[in-house]
Scaffold this motif. Structure first.
Motif, short mmCIF file in Angstrom:
data_model
loop_
_atom_site.label_atom_id
_atom_site.label_comp_id
_atom_site.label_asym_id
_atom_site.label_seq_id
_atom_site.Cartn_x
_atom_site.Cartn_y
_atom_site.Cartn_z
N THR A 3 -7.17 -4.60 5.68
CA THR A 3 -6.98 -3.22 5.12
C THR A 3 -6.41 -2.58 6.30
O THR A 3 -6.73 -1.13 6.05
CB THR A 3 -8.47 -2.69 4.64
N ASP A 27 -0.30 7.78 6.26
CA ASP A 27 -0.51 7.74 4.96
C ASP A 27 0.29 9.17 4.30
O ASP A 27 -0.02 10.07 4.49
CB ASP A 27 -2.07 7.97 4.65
N THR A 44 2.00 3.06 2.36
CA THR A 44 1.84 3.68 3.71
C THR A 44 3.23 3.30 4.54
O THR A 44 4.01 2.50 4.00
CB THR A 44 0.74 3.33 4.37
N LYS A 58 -3.97 0.20 4.55
CA LYS A 58 -4.53 0.72 3.23
C LYS A 58 -4.77 2.08 3.42
O LYS A 58 -5.21 2.63 4.29
CB LYS A 58 -5.87 -0.13 2.79
N GLY A 59 -4.15 2.77 2.70
CA GLY A 59 -4.17 4.29 2.70
C GLY A 59 -5.44 4.75 2.12
O GLY A 59 -6.11 4.05 1.45
N LYS A 60 -5.80 6.19 2.31
CA LYS A 60 -6.82 6.54 1.69
C LYS A 60 -7.16 6.64 0.25
O LYS A 60 -8.32 6.21 -0.21
CB LYS A 60 -6.95 8.09 2.06
N GLY A 61 -6.24 6.60 -0.50
CA GLY A 61 -6.05 6.44 -1.83
C GLY A 61 -5.87 5.25 -2.71
O GLY A 61 -5.74 5.15 -3.96
N ARG A 112 -1.61 12.36 6.70
CA ARG A 112 -2.21 12.06 7.92
C ARG A 112 -1.98 10.62 8.76
O ARG A 112 -1.39 9.74 7.89
CB ARG A 112 -3.58 12.03 7.59
N ALA A 134 -1.69 11.12 1.69
CA ALA A 134 -2.72 12.12 2.26
C ALA A 134 -2.42 12.94 3.38
O ALA A 134 -3.14 13.95 3.91
CB ALA A 134 -3.86 11.00 2.57
N MET A 181 -2.70 7.52 10.21
CA MET A 181 -4.09 6.44 10.18
C MET A 181 -4.21 5.83 11.56
O MET A 181 -5.36 5.83 11.92
CB MET A 181 -3.63 5.50 9.01
N TYR A 190 0.85 -1.19 0.02
CA TYR A 190 0.03 -0.03 -0.13
C TYR A 190 0.84 1.25 0.04
O TYR A 190 0.01 2.31 -0.22
CB TYR A 190 -0.83 0.00 1.13
#
Length: 348
Positions: free
Chosen positions: A340, A279, A265, A343-346, A284, A282, A286, A263
């Motif tokens: 997940t 992330d 991240t 798993k990042g936002k995008g 941020r 993003a 997580m 991912y």
């Protein structure tokens, strides 16, 4: 969705952890190097991580990596030697790995396989080449400062040094070089204080660095104004000081960084005993995991992203006067991530 689980390895090192890494072709073998002059090999089976062998050295071991397969490893440390370990030996048999290289100074870091055959180690003697390839002389890369950390992506090698220097080398160029080429890029670190760790993004886009002053910086390789405008740094691994002590923040070093191989991240581990998952795209956090009893010294994701290994041991955050080593306090945890969890936002 599979839930996350966490377990502790049996028979951890007796002193501070210097590195830990999963094998390239298996998510179940974990190699841990320590200041107790040993390298430890663990096997993960059914939510247990058991010691299957350990390898004694003459001095503290500062780094270790797997070789061409999960039965081969290379180690380096204060004894100024690079050694090759054969890992499929009987348990508890004392190992005396053959000397691979002797250098004039202690060895800080090794690069994991796979890399071009003669670039497994930075500035050191090459390991045995594959069949049909000639044994090449060592490519010694002079550095203008003491290296503190290094990491590689599919095509780049990042070396963080003293005086906030960062050299980025192009691996394909190094692979064909007979004399040391200049760095592909030379940068000044975005962080104001000593670099503690560096980790490259698995998609070959950039890297992250961390410092002793509780900060992480994220940068991209592409040297364009648009790309460089994306770089950023942020504060982390800090705790609020008690009011009776004047308030403010207690700042801890960020000792370890590791990117998730699927991912993209990344995780950070600090002297405050916490691990956070970030992330990068993003910008941020997580999640932040539980606080461990000691400082986080090293981390690593397995090649399939299923596990995150975390090494904790006493640090020097409160000074060195009462430091007695990590006996009974050094521990290694393995977290099996949820499907997940990283798993990042995008991410798709």
């Amino acid at each position: 969705m599979a839930p996350a689980t966490q377990f502790e390895v049996a028979q951890p090192p007796n002193d501070a952890i210097s590195s830990l890494v999963f094998s390239n072709d298996s998510s179940h073998r974990l190699l841990v190097s320590s200041w107790d002059k040993h390298v430890y090999l663990y096997e993960i089976v059914d939510e247990q991580a058991n010691l299957i062998n350990k390898y004694e050295h003459r001095a503290p071991v500062l780094d270790a990596c797997f070789g061409a397969n999960n039965n081969e490893a290379f180690t380096a440390g204060v004894d100024q030697q690079v050694k090759r370990c054969v890992l499929n030996r009987p348990h508890n048999r004392r190992a005396n790995p053959p000397k691979q290289a002797l250098l004039p100074r202690p060895l800080r870091s090794l690069l994991p396989h796979p890399l071009p055959p003669h670039l497994r180690l930075l500035g050191l003697h090459p390991p045995h080449p594959p069949p049909l390839l000639p044994r090449l002389p060592p490519l010694v890369i002079p550095l203008p400062g003491k290296p503190h950390a290094l990491s590689s992506s599919p095509t780049k090698l990042v070396v963080a040094m003293t005086a906030r220097l960062v050299h980025i080398y192009d691996l394909p160029t190094l692979a064909s070089a007979t004399t040391p080429p200049p760095p592909w890029q030379t940068r000044e670190s975005s962080l104001k204080f000593l670099t503690r760790a560096v980790a490259c993004m698995p998609n070959d886009a950039g890297y992250a660095t961390s410092s002793i002053e509780g900060r992480v910086a994220v940068e991209w390789f592409e040297d364009t104004p648009e790309s460089q405008a994306r770089k950023y740094a942020f504060k982390c691994h800090r705790q609020a000081a008690p009011e009776e002590e004047g308030g403010g923040d207690i700042v801890y070093p960020v000792n370890a960084l590791a990117f998730h191989p699927v991912y993209g991240t990344f995780a950070s581990g600090g002297g405050d005993g916490t691990v956070a998952l970030w992330d990068a795209e993003a910008k941020r956090r997580m999640r932040q995991y539980q606080k461990f009893s000691e400082a986080v010294a090293a981390m690593g994701f397995s090649g399939d992203g299923k596990y995150l290994a975390i090494g904790v041991c006493p640090g020097f955050e409160t000074g060195m006067e009462d430091y007695t080593g990590g006996l009974g306090r050094t521990r290694v945890f393995v977290r099996e991530l949820g499907e997940t969890e990283a798993k990042g936002k995008g991410a798709k």
